[in-house]
Design a protein around this motif. Structure first.
Motif, PDB file in Angstrom:
ATOM      1  N   ILE A 139      -1.028  -2.648  -4.241  1.00 36.67           N
ATOM      2  CA  ILE A 139      -2.055  -3.306  -3.427  1.00 36.67           C
ATOM      3  C   ILE A 139      -1.359  -4.297  -2.504  1.00 36.67           C
ATOM      4  N   THR A 140      -1.720  -4.242  -1.223  1.00 39.45           N
ATOM      5  CA  THR A 140      -1.243  -5.222  -0.252  1.00 39.45           C
ATOM      6  C   THR A 140      -2.449  -5.759   0.505  1.00 39.45           C
ATOM      7  N   VAL A 141      -2.663  -7.068   0.455  1.00 40.35           N
ATOM      8  CA  VAL A 141      -3.822  -7.681   1.099  1.00 40.35           C
ATOM      9  C   VAL A 141      -3.398  -8.293   2.437  1.00 40.35           C
ATOM     10  N   LEU A 142      -4.190  -8.044   3.476  1.00 39.14           N
ATOM     11  CA  LEU A 142      -3.888  -8.514   4.815  1.00 39.14           C
ATOM     12  C   LEU A 142      -4.601  -9.839   5.107  1.00 39.14           C
ATOM     13  N   PRO A 143      -4.199 -10.543   6.174  1.00 34.86           N
ATOM     14  CA  PRO A 143      -4.822 -11.836   6.494  1.00 34.86           C
ATOM     15  C   PRO A 143      -6.324 -11.773   6.747  1.00 34.86           C
ATOM     16  N   ASP A 144      -6.847 -10.593   7.141  1.00 40.87           N
ATOM     17  CA  ASP A 144      -8.300 -10.473   7.351  1.00 40.87           C
ATOM     18  C   ASP A 144      -9.032 -10.112   6.062  1.00 40.87           C
ATOM     19  N   SER A 145      -8.320 -10.162   4.932  1.00 40.34           N
ATOM     20  CA  SER A 145      -8.849  -9.884   3.588  1.00 40.34           C
ATOM     21  C   SER A 145      -9.120  -8.400   3.336  1.00 40.34           C
ATOM     22  N   SER A 146      -8.814  -7.536   4.302  1.00 45.34           N
ATOM     23  CA  SER A 146      -8.805  -6.106   3.993  1.00 45.34           C
ATOM     24  C   SER A 146      -7.535  -5.805   3.208  1.00 45.34           C
ATOM     25  N   TYR A 147      -7.444  -4.627   2.614  1.00 40.28           N
ATOM     26  CA  TYR A 147      -6.260  -4.329   1.813  1.00 40.28           C
ATOM     27  C   TYR A 147      -5.932  -2.839   1.833  1.00 40.28           C
ATOM     28  N   TRP A 148      -4.670  -2.560   1.567  1.00 37.14           N
ATOM     29  CA  TRP A 148      -4.203  -1.190   1.355  1.00 37.14           C
ATOM     30  C   TRP A 148      -3.978  -0.999  -0.142  1.00 37.14           C
ATOM     31  N   VAL A 149      -4.442   0.146  -0.646  1.00 35.85           N
ATOM     32  CA  VAL A 149      -4.224   0.477  -2.052  1.00 35.85           C
ATOM     33  C   VAL A 149      -3.653   1.892  -2.135  1.00 35.85           C
ATOM     34  N   GLY A 150      -2.673   2.069  -2.988  1.00 33.42           N
ATOM     35  CA  GLY A 150      -2.094   3.387  -3.180  1.00 33.42           C
ATOM     36  C   GLY A 150      -2.976   4.250  -4.060  1.00 33.42           C
ATOM     37  N   ASP A 151      -3.269   5.463  -3.581  1.00 31.69           N
ATOM     38  CA  ASP A 151      -4.027   6.454  -4.351  1.00 31.69           C
ATOM     39  C   ASP A 151      -3.080   7.629  -4.608  1.00 31.69           C
ATOM     40  N   PRO A 152      -2.076   7.428  -5.471  1.00 31.90           N
ATOM     41  CA  PRO A 152      -0.984   8.394  -5.584  1.00 31.90           C
ATOM     42  C   PRO A 152      -1.401   9.770  -6.074  1.00 31.90           C
ATOM     43  N   GLY A 153      -2.479   9.844  -6.864  1.00 35.26           N
ATOM     44  CA  GLY A 153      -2.917  11.154  -7.343  1.00 35.26           C
ATOM     45  C   GLY A 153      -3.370  12.065  -6.218  1.00 35.26           C
ATOM     46  N   ASN A 154      -3.742  11.481  -5.091  1.00 28.27           N
ATOM     47  CA  ASN A 154      -4.141  12.250  -3.911  1.00 28.27           C
ATOM     48  C   ASN A 154      -3.144  12.097  -2.767  1.00 28.27           C
ATOM     49  N   ALA A 155      -1.964  11.566  -3.082  1.00 32.88           N
ATOM     50  CA  ALA A 155      -0.883  11.422  -2.103  1.00 32.88           C
ATOM     51  C   ALA A 155      -1.342  10.710  -0.840  1.00 32.88           C
ATOM     52  N   ARG A 156      -2.066   9.596  -1.015  1.00 31.97           N
ATOM     53  CA  ARG A 156      -2.556   8.863   0.144  1.00 31.97           C
ATOM     54  C   ARG A 156      -2.577   7.369  -0.139  1.00 31.97           C
ATOM     55  N   ASP A 157      -2.553   6.593   0.941  1.00 34.18           N
ATOM     56  CA  ASP A 157      -2.741   5.152   0.886  1.00 34.18           C
ATOM     57  C   ASP A 157      -4.006   4.839   1.669  1.00 34.18           C
ATOM     58  N   MET A 158      -4.907   4.047   1.082  1.00 29.73           N
ATOM     59  CA  MET A 158      -6.218   3.808   1.666  1.00 29.73           C
ATOM     60  C   MET A 158      -6.373   2.362   2.124  1.00 29.73           C
ATOM     61  N   HIS A 159      -6.977   2.197   3.298  1.00 27.68           N
ATOM     62  CA  HIS A 159      -7.230   0.876   3.866  1.00 27.68           C
ATOM     63  C   HIS A 159      -8.707   0.557   3.677  1.00 27.68           C
ATOM     64  N   ILE A 160      -8.984  -0.514   2.934  1.00 29.82           N
ATOM     65  CA  ILE A 160     -10.349  -0.885   2.578  1.00 29.82           C
ATOM     66  C   ILE A 160     -10.663  -2.264   3.160  1.00 29.82           C
ATOM     67  N   SER A 161     -11.855  -2.426   3.716  1.00 32.29           N
ATOM     68  CA  SER A 161     -12.237  -3.698   4.320  1.00 32.29           C
ATOM     69  C   SER A 161     -12.536  -4.742   3.256  1.00 32.29           C
TER      70      SER A 161
END
Length: 210
Positions: A139-161
């Protein structure tokens, strides 16, 4: 590592220790005795949060309602603590710095129901749903409080507000041994255990991620 302070923290799971170093000189500052320490993160104020077994704590506040904490991210603006919770949860849980659960992202259980349908609100954070092409999440949280989370079972990284809305994703697959296209429907492309839908009318432009 502390952003404004001088300390770097390193987990040593097998030794049940978190070792603190001076981030500039590399000198050892102190050693903390912690049971099965895992991922850790510093708050903007320099408070260390860490996984200890099946709990997440800063030594004073312990977060409740976690099943199998895998990764921690600290909101640099609000100091909220975000935890990627695996096991039977498969969710991202956001807590205040005082330990209050504020929100949860993801359907409880993720893909443990064995449904093959991939959605934006189902996460596959660890091997609970099945052993395979699954690495550790992050998990990496950005200054706007959105974040990226790794979804490794689906080989993707997701950006959530910050309000828990899906924004975008990056998907990447390394070398593969199994790739196939449906001869009757070439928009269906299979790579390992994943199926992709390809829109051939959209041109491929280098760098656009499309």
């Amino acid at each position: 590592v502390q952003t404004s302070g001088s300390t770097l923290a390193v987990s040593h799971t097998a030794a049940n220790q978190i070792v603190l170093f001076n981030k500039t000189t590399g000198a050892t500052v102190s050693t903390m005795s912690v049971t099965a320490p895992g991922r850790l993160a510093y708050s903007p104020a320099g408070v260390l949060w860490y996984v200890s077994g099946v709990t997440v704590t800063n030594g004073t506040v312990t977060l409740s309602g976690l099943v199998a904490p895998l990764a921690i991210g600290i909101d640099p603006t609000t100091s909220n603590v975000l935890v990627a919770d695996g096991g039977s949860s498969q969710q991202v849980k956001t807590y205040s710095s005082t330990g209050t659960l504020l929100s949860t992202y993801g359907v409880a259980g993720g893909y443990t129901d064995c449904s093959p349908t991939v959605t934006k609100t189902r996460l596959w954070l660890d091997n609970t749903a099945g052993v395979g092409y699954v690495k550790q999440t992050f998990i990496t949280v950005l200054p706007d409080s959105s974040y990226w989370v790794g979804d490794p079972g689906n080989a993707r990284d997701m950006h959530i507000s910050s309000t828990g809305t899906f924004i975008e994703e990056i998907s990447f697959l390394r070398y593969l041994y199994y790739v196939a296209i449906d001869h009757q429907n070439p928009t269906r492309v299979f790579a390992d255990a994943l199926e992709f839908s390809v829109n051939y009318s959209v041109p491929i432009v280098p760098g656009d991620g499309g």
